[in-house]
Each structure stands twice: as C-alpha cells, then as structure tokens.
Motif scaffolding. Structure first.
Motif, mmCIF file in Angstrom:
data_model
loop_
_atom_site.group_PDB
_atom_site.id
_atom_site.type_symbol
_atom_site.label_atom_id
_atom_site.label_comp_id
_atom_site.label_asym_id
_atom_site.label_seq_id
_atom_site.Cartn_x
_atom_site.Cartn_y
_atom_site.Cartn_z
ATOM 1 N N GLU A 8 0.862 -1.183 0.000
ATOM 2 C CA GLU A 8 0.000 0.000 0.000
ATOM 3 C C GLU A 8 0.895 1.229 0.000
ATOM 4 O OE1 GLU A 8 -3.628 1.975 2.600
ATOM 5 O OE2 GLU A 8 -2.642 0.163 3.321
ATOM 6 N N TRP A 9 0.614 2.155 -0.899
ATOM 7 C CA TRP A 9 1.411 3.379 -1.053
ATOM 8 C C TRP A 9 0.571 4.602 -0.709
ATOM 9 C CZ3 TRP A 9 6.455 3.850 -3.088
ATOM 10 C CH2 TRP A 9 7.030 2.661 -3.528
ATOM 11 N N LEU A 10 1.194 5.550 -0.028
ATOM 12 C CA LEU A 10 0.626 6.880 0.166
ATOM 13 C C LEU A 10 1.600 7.862 -0.463
ATOM 14 C CD1 LEU A 10 -0.464 6.837 3.918
ATOM 15 C CD2 LEU A 10 -1.851 6.362 1.921
ATOM 16 N N LEU A 11 1.116 8.675 -1.366
ATOM 17 C CA LEU A 11 1.950 9.675 -2.046
ATOM 18 C C LEU A 11 1.463 11.060 -1.633
ATOM 19 C CD1 LEU A 11 1.888 7.983 -5.552
ATOM 20 C CD2 LEU A 11 3.747 7.923 -3.903
ATOM 21 N N PHE A 12 2.379 11.838 -1.078
ATOM 22 C CA PHE A 12 2.045 13.172 -0.576
ATOM 23 C C PHE A 12 2.551 14.230 -1.557
ATOM 24 C CE2 PHE A 12 2.583 10.323 2.983
ATOM 25 C CZ PHE A 12 1.472 10.582 3.765
ATOM 26 N N PRO A 13 1.706 15.174 -1.959
ATOM 27 C CA PRO A 13 2.162 16.231 -2.862
ATOM 28 C C PRO A 13 3.334 17.002 -2.255
ATOM 29 C CG PRO A 13 -0.221 16.303 -2.614
ATOM 30 C CD PRO A 13 0.299 15.321 -1.607
ATOM 31 N N ASN A 66 3.616 -2.945 3.682
ATOM 32 C CA ASN A 66 3.412 -4.261 3.079
ATOM 33 C C ASN A 66 2.125 -4.888 3.589
ATOM 34 O OD1 ASN A 66 5.853 -4.056 1.731
ATOM 35 N ND2 ASN A 66 6.986 -5.171 3.274
ATOM 36 N N HIS A 67 1.421 -5.564 2.682
ATOM 37 C CA HIS A 67 0.241 -6.336 3.066
ATOM 38 C C HIS A 67 0.689 -7.786 3.168
ATOM 39 C CE1 HIS A 67 -3.112 -3.398 1.628
ATOM 40 N NE2 HIS A 67 -2.149 -2.769 2.239
ATOM 41 N N GLY A 68 1.076 -8.200 4.334
ATOM 42 C CA GLY A 68 1.546 -9.574 4.526
ATOM 43 C C GLY A 68 2.955 -9.744 3.978
ATOM 44 N N VAL A 69 3.227 -10.931 3.454
ATOM 45 C CA VAL A 69 4.548 -11.241 2.901
ATOM 46 C C VAL A 69 4.650 -10.642 1.501
ATOM 47 C CG1 VAL A 69 6.125 -13.086 2.202
ATOM 48 C CG2 VAL A 69 4.688 -13.371 4.223
ATOM 49 N N VAL A 70 5.713 -9.883 1.264
ATOM 50 C CA VAL A 70 5.902 -9.226 -0.035
ATOM 51 C C VAL A 70 7.335 -9.469 -0.504
ATOM 52 C CG1 VAL A 70 5.919 -7.023 -1.271
ATOM 53 C CG2 VAL A 70 4.228 -7.430 0.507
ATOM 54 N N LEU A 71 7.459 -9.784 -1.785
ATOM 55 C CA LEU A 71 8.770 -9.901 -2.409
ATOM 56 C C LEU A 71 8.802 -8.899 -3.551
ATOM 57 C CD1 LEU A 71 11.503 -11.308 -2.838
ATOM 58 C CD2 LEU A 71 10.322 -12.936 -4.310
ATOM 59 N N GLY A 72 9.763 -7.997 -3.502
ATOM 60 C CA GLY A 72 9.841 -6.976 -4.541
ATOM 61 C C GLY A 72 11.194 -6.304 -4.531
ATOM 62 N N THR A 73 11.373 -5.416 -5.459
ATOM 63 C CA THR A 73 12.618 -4.658 -5.545
ATOM 64 C C THR A 73 12.287 -3.206 -5.875
ATOM 65 O OG1 THR A 73 14.798 -4.547 -6.581
ATOM 66 C CG2 THR A 73 12.975 -5.177 -7.994
ATOM 67 N N ALA A 74 13.184 -2.320 -5.475
ATOM 68 C CA ALA A 74 12.988 -0.901 -5.752
ATOM 69 C C ALA A 74 14.295 -0.310 -6.242
ATOM 70 C CB ALA A 74 12.521 -0.176 -4.499
ATOM 71 N N SER A 75 14.178 0.748 -7.007
ATOM 72 C CA SER A 75 15.352 1.441 -7.518
ATOM 73 C C SER A 75 15.069 2.924 -7.503
ATOM 74 C CB SER A 75 15.650 0.969 -8.941
ATOM 75 O OG SER A 75 16.763 1.643 -9.454
ATOM 76 N N GLU A 76 16.105 3.708 -7.243
ATOM 77 C CA GLU A 76 15.951 5.154 -7.236
ATOM 78 C C GLU A 76 16.795 5.738 -8.359
ATOM 79 O OE1 GLU A 76 16.934 8.636 -4.123
ATOM 80 O OE2 GLU A 76 15.859 6.906 -3.340
ATOM 81 N N VAL A 77 16.189 6.584 -9.149
ATOM 82 C CA VAL A 77 16.884 7.225 -10.250
ATOM 83 C C VAL A 77 17.008 8.703 -9.931
ATOM 84 C CG1 VAL A 77 16.829 7.736 -12.716
ATOM 85 C CG2 VAL A 77 15.922 5.567 -11.881
ATOM 86 N N SER A 78 18.220 9.205 -9.984
ATOM 87 C CA SER A 78 18.457 10.612 -9.683
ATOM 88 C C SER A 78 18.482 11.406 -10.977
ATOM 89 C CB SER A 78 19.791 10.762 -8.955
ATOM 90 O OG SER A 78 20.046 12.108 -8.709
ATOM 91 N N ASP A 79 17.690 12.441 -11.028
ATOM 92 C CA ASP A 79 17.641 13.296 -12.205
ATOM 93 C C ASP A 79 18.237 14.644 -11.844
ATOM 94 O OD1 ASP A 79 17.149 14.632 -14.527
ATOM 95 O OD2 ASP A 79 14.979 14.653 -14.311
#
Length: 111
Positions: A8-13, A66-79
C-alpha cells in the motif's frame, strides 16, 4: 516492482513539505486513527500488486506498507537535470521579486 504480495502506497504532494518523521508516523498509528490522518493530509493512495510497477515522481514524499509477505525490488533514479532546472527557475523567481521590491530608477534626460 512487486513479484509477490501487495504494497500500500501513500503519495504526498510536494507542496505539503512533509518531513520523514511525519511520513513514518502513519506506520505507527492504530488502524482507527489512520482514517483521520488520511483526511488531514489527503495523500494519493494506491495498492501495488504482483507484476505491477509504480513510479514515484521526483520530490513526492511517500509511505509504503506491506500487506503480509511481499517480495519486490525498488530502484531510485536521480535526475540532476530536473534539480538544476528547478533551482534555476527558483533563482529567476527571486530575481523578479527583488526587481519588483526596489524602486524603479528614473532616467535622466541628456541635455
């Protein structure tokens, strides 16, 4: 990218100017208080499921749960270009504000 499970994601302006502690606060709130938090800050909310990719725009603070068990990856790109352009436009705005605040110089007529 989430390979298994859901997040679950919350995005704040960016205009809210939230710091990390305020975003982290959401994770520690009891379930019954989260709704009032959501009404107060009014973030964009979504759930990312397996196989989905989510791109968070630059300068948008966010919180993830996370909602329960989650498998994932994330990457950050700098502009750095975006940061430089933003800085330049801020400098231009400051110059315009300074010009407006100082009295206009009158030209003297040449004789």
């Amino acid at each position: 990218v989430v390979a298994y499970g859901a997040k679950e994601w919350l995005l704040f302006p960016p205009s809210l100017n939230l710091d990390t502690n305020m975003r982290a606060e959401w994770h520690s709130l009891p379930k019954n208080r989260r709704e009032s938090y959501m009404k107060h800050y009014n973030p964009l909310r979504c759930v990312q499921y397996a196989g989905e990719v989510l791109v968070v725009p630059s300068y948008w603070p966010h919180a993830v749960r996370n909602h329960g068990v989650v498998l994932g990856t994330a990457s950050e790109v700098s502009d750095t270009r975006g940061r430089k352009e933003r800085t330049m436009s801020q400098k231009r705005s400051k110059k315009k504000a300074k010009r407006k605040s100082r009295p206009a110089k009158r030209r003297q007529k040449k004789k």
